[in-house]
Design a protein around this motif. Structure first.
Motif, mmCIF file in Angstrom:
data_model
loop_
_atom_site.group_PDB
_atom_site.id
_atom_site.type_symbol
_atom_site.label_atom_id
_atom_site.label_comp_id
_atom_site.label_asym_id
_atom_site.label_seq_id
_atom_site.Cartn_x
_atom_site.Cartn_y
_atom_site.Cartn_z
ATOM 1 N N ILE A 215 0.842 -1.182 0.226
ATOM 2 C CA ILE A 215 -0.002 0.064 -0.066
ATOM 3 C C ILE A 215 0.908 1.187 -0.234
ATOM 4 N N PRO A 216 0.609 2.195 -0.850
ATOM 5 C CA PRO A 216 1.304 3.532 -0.893
ATOM 6 C C PRO A 216 1.589 4.097 0.585
ATOM 7 N N ILE A 217 0.130 4.568 0.803
ATOM 8 C CA ILE A 217 0.102 5.271 2.099
ATOM 9 C C ILE A 217 -0.828 4.890 3.103
ATOM 10 N N ILE A 218 -0.795 4.773 4.411
ATOM 11 C CA ILE A 218 -1.755 4.449 5.270
ATOM 12 C C ILE A 218 -2.034 5.613 6.180
ATOM 13 N N SER A 219 -3.143 5.410 6.879
ATOM 14 C CA SER A 219 -3.674 6.391 7.615
ATOM 15 C C SER A 219 -3.050 6.510 8.929
ATOM 16 N N GLY A 220 -2.911 7.857 9.249
ATOM 17 C CA GLY A 220 -2.060 8.135 10.671
ATOM 18 C C GLY A 220 -2.999 7.833 11.962
ATOM 19 N N LEU A 230 9.991 1.608 12.732
ATOM 20 C CA LEU A 230 9.982 3.020 13.132
ATOM 21 C C LEU A 230 11.249 3.606 13.861
ATOM 22 N N SER A 231 11.830 2.786 14.588
ATOM 23 C CA SER A 231 13.194 3.335 15.379
ATOM 24 C C SER A 231 14.127 3.724 14.086
ATOM 25 N N ALA A 232 14.320 2.790 13.012
ATOM 26 C CA ALA A 232 15.241 3.057 12.032
ATOM 27 C C ALA A 232 14.786 4.509 11.396
ATOM 28 N N LEU A 233 13.436 4.631 11.168
ATOM 29 C CA LEU A 233 13.050 5.958 10.537
ATOM 30 C C LEU A 233 12.884 7.239 11.460
ATOM 31 N N LYS A 234 13.336 7.048 12.657
ATOM 32 C CA LYS A 234 13.384 7.882 13.653
ATOM 33 C C LYS A 234 12.049 8.747 13.853
ATOM 34 N N GLY A 235 10.896 7.645 13.659
ATOM 35 C CA GLY A 235 9.626 8.096 13.873
ATOM 36 C C GLY A 235 9.256 9.236 12.723
ATOM 37 N N PHE A 236 8.340 10.108 13.256
ATOM 38 C CA PHE A 236 7.714 10.944 12.313
ATOM 39 C C PHE A 236 8.906 12.122 12.013
ATOM 40 N N ASP A 237 8.861 12.809 10.976
ATOM 41 C CA ASP A 237 9.799 14.103 10.491
ATOM 42 C C ASP A 237 9.116 15.089 11.370
ATOM 43 N N PRO A 238 9.891 15.542 12.387
ATOM 44 C CA PRO A 238 9.520 16.586 13.249
ATOM 45 C C PRO A 238 9.268 18.054 12.524
ATOM 46 N N LEU A 242 1.606 19.590 11.965
ATOM 47 C CA LEU A 242 0.219 18.921 11.687
ATOM 48 C C LEU A 242 -0.150 18.580 10.160
ATOM 49 N N TYR A 243 -0.763 17.497 9.732
ATOM 50 C CA TYR A 243 -0.968 17.388 8.549
ATOM 51 C C TYR A 243 0.098 16.609 7.686
ATOM 52 N N PHE A 244 0.115 15.719 6.852
ATOM 53 C CA PHE A 244 0.943 14.978 5.935
ATOM 54 C C PHE A 244 1.920 14.283 6.765
ATOM 55 N N GLU A 245 2.112 14.365 8.024
ATOM 56 C CA GLU A 245 3.049 13.576 8.818
ATOM 57 C C GLU A 245 3.017 12.165 8.479
ATOM 58 N N ASP A 246 1.569 11.644 8.404
ATOM 59 C CA ASP A 246 1.480 10.196 8.023
ATOM 60 C C ASP A 246 1.788 9.692 6.741
ATOM 61 N N PHE A 247 1.693 10.737 5.702
ATOM 62 C CA PHE A 247 1.945 10.540 4.259
ATOM 63 C C PHE A 247 3.443 10.289 4.156
ATOM 64 N N ASP A 248 4.173 11.244 4.723
ATOM 65 C CA ASP A 248 5.567 11.364 4.724
ATOM 66 C C ASP A 248 6.055 9.817 5.236
ATOM 67 N N LEU A 249 5.590 9.593 6.614
ATOM 68 C CA LEU A 249 6.050 8.308 7.411
ATOM 69 C C LEU A 249 5.893 6.927 6.371
ATOM 70 N N SER A 250 4.714 7.117 5.762
ATOM 71 C CA SER A 250 4.193 5.893 4.792
ATOM 72 C C SER A 250 5.477 5.792 3.876
#
Length: 301
Positions: A215-220, A230-238, A242-250
């Motif tokens: 799946i390209p993008i999943i809901s936050g 998630l640790s390797a990604l260092k979580g969300f981009d700080p 608000l908005y698009f943080e789940d798109f970026d993480l996906s």
């Protein structure tokens, strides 16, 4: 930053079970809705524990309210969680005093805190959970079982049922600017003219009787991750407030493996109180959209 910790119970994970950390970020507190969320979480965790898919649960409430007014209520809710289900291996944490640092950075605090604890091992999972979501009793059982049995999957997304009973979109294809304009700003009559396009964007063509990979993008609102990913990604981009943080993480998580839609893992979106979407929110949406498309590529139509 202050935190309220219940003493750690040693984690004893087996080859068929996992340590699960759950992070819930709270800003505008709706106590009855959050209580429903936590009750359903504990019940689902106990089902997974009874079926040997869960060894230990760590629950974090991350208080983003700057004044500290939420803290007494959140302390009460966590204390109630400790007494709610006898036999469930649980420890709870309240992180507060850091102010409104944004949705993604709030979850990152919980990730950083749990990384400092010993005993998580390679079997650990991390659930990013909205405070207005309830879980079906077997949701965590299904999600953890899938993660433990499918090494190629790094995160799973659930079937989301809205309060009115219809299924919401848990998955999305890569968006264009037109998709975002239609979804966020177009009047209903215009959306109806583009209904097929929006259904394609929201991946309504996915089967509801079997999992779907890549799946390209999943809901936050509910993202069940392997904690190692998630640790390797260092979580969300700080830099996303608000908005698009789940798109970026996906998008970043897909480099490590598959994002999987698991329709038998079911949740309900209660729709708690939310901030009025005024000019400030439109500006935040625009800034986040600019960052997302600049990072991952522009698509106009």
């Amino acid at each position: 930053m202050k935190n309220l910790d219940i003493p750690i119970i040693p984690d004893v994970a087996t080859s068929t079970s996992t340590v699960l950390t759950v992070s819930v970020v709270v800003y505008q507190l709706d106590e009855p809705v959050l209580q429903e969320t936590l009750t359903s979480l504990l019940e689902a965790a106990y089902v997974a524990f009874q079926q040997s898919q869960l060894a230990h649960l760590r629950l974090y409430l991350v208080d983003n309210e700057p004044s500290g007014a939420n803290r007494p209520v959140l302390e009460k809710l966590l204390s109630r969680c400790q007494r709610q289900i006898s036999g469930l291996p649980l420890n709870t944490h309240l992180l507060s005093g850091h102010g409104n640092i944004g949705y993604g950075r709030g979850h990152n605090l919980a990730l950083q805190h749990c990384e400092a604890l010993e005993g998580a091992g390679n079997q650990a999972a991390f659930l990013i959970l909205n405070p207005d979501v309830t879980l079906e009793p077997e949701s965590l059982l299904e999600g953890l079982r899938w993660l433990l049995g499918h090494a190629e999957t790094v995160a799973v997304a659930p079937a989301i049922e809205e309060r009115d009973g219809h299924l919401a979109s848990a998955c999305k294809r890569y968006p264009s600017m037109l998709d975002f304009f239609l979804r966020g700003f177009a009047p209903t009559r215009i959306k109806q003219r583009f209904a097929d396009r929006l259904a394609h964007y929201d991946m309504h063509d996915l089967p509801e009787d079997k999992p779907s990979d890549n799946i390209p993008i999943i809901s936050g609102c509910f993202m069940l991750f392997r904690q190692s990913t998630l640790s390797a990604l260092k979580g969300f981009d700080p830099d996303y407030f608000l908005y698009f943080e789940d798109f970026d993480l996906s998008m970043r998580a897909r480099r490590f493996g598959s994002l999987t839609y698991l329709p038998q893992m079911r949740i309900h979106h209660l729709g708690g109180n939310s901030a009025r979407k005024g000019l400030r929110h439109i500006a935040m949406f625009g800034r986040s959209a600019l960052r997302f498309f600049t990072t991952h590529g522009w698509r106009w139509s």
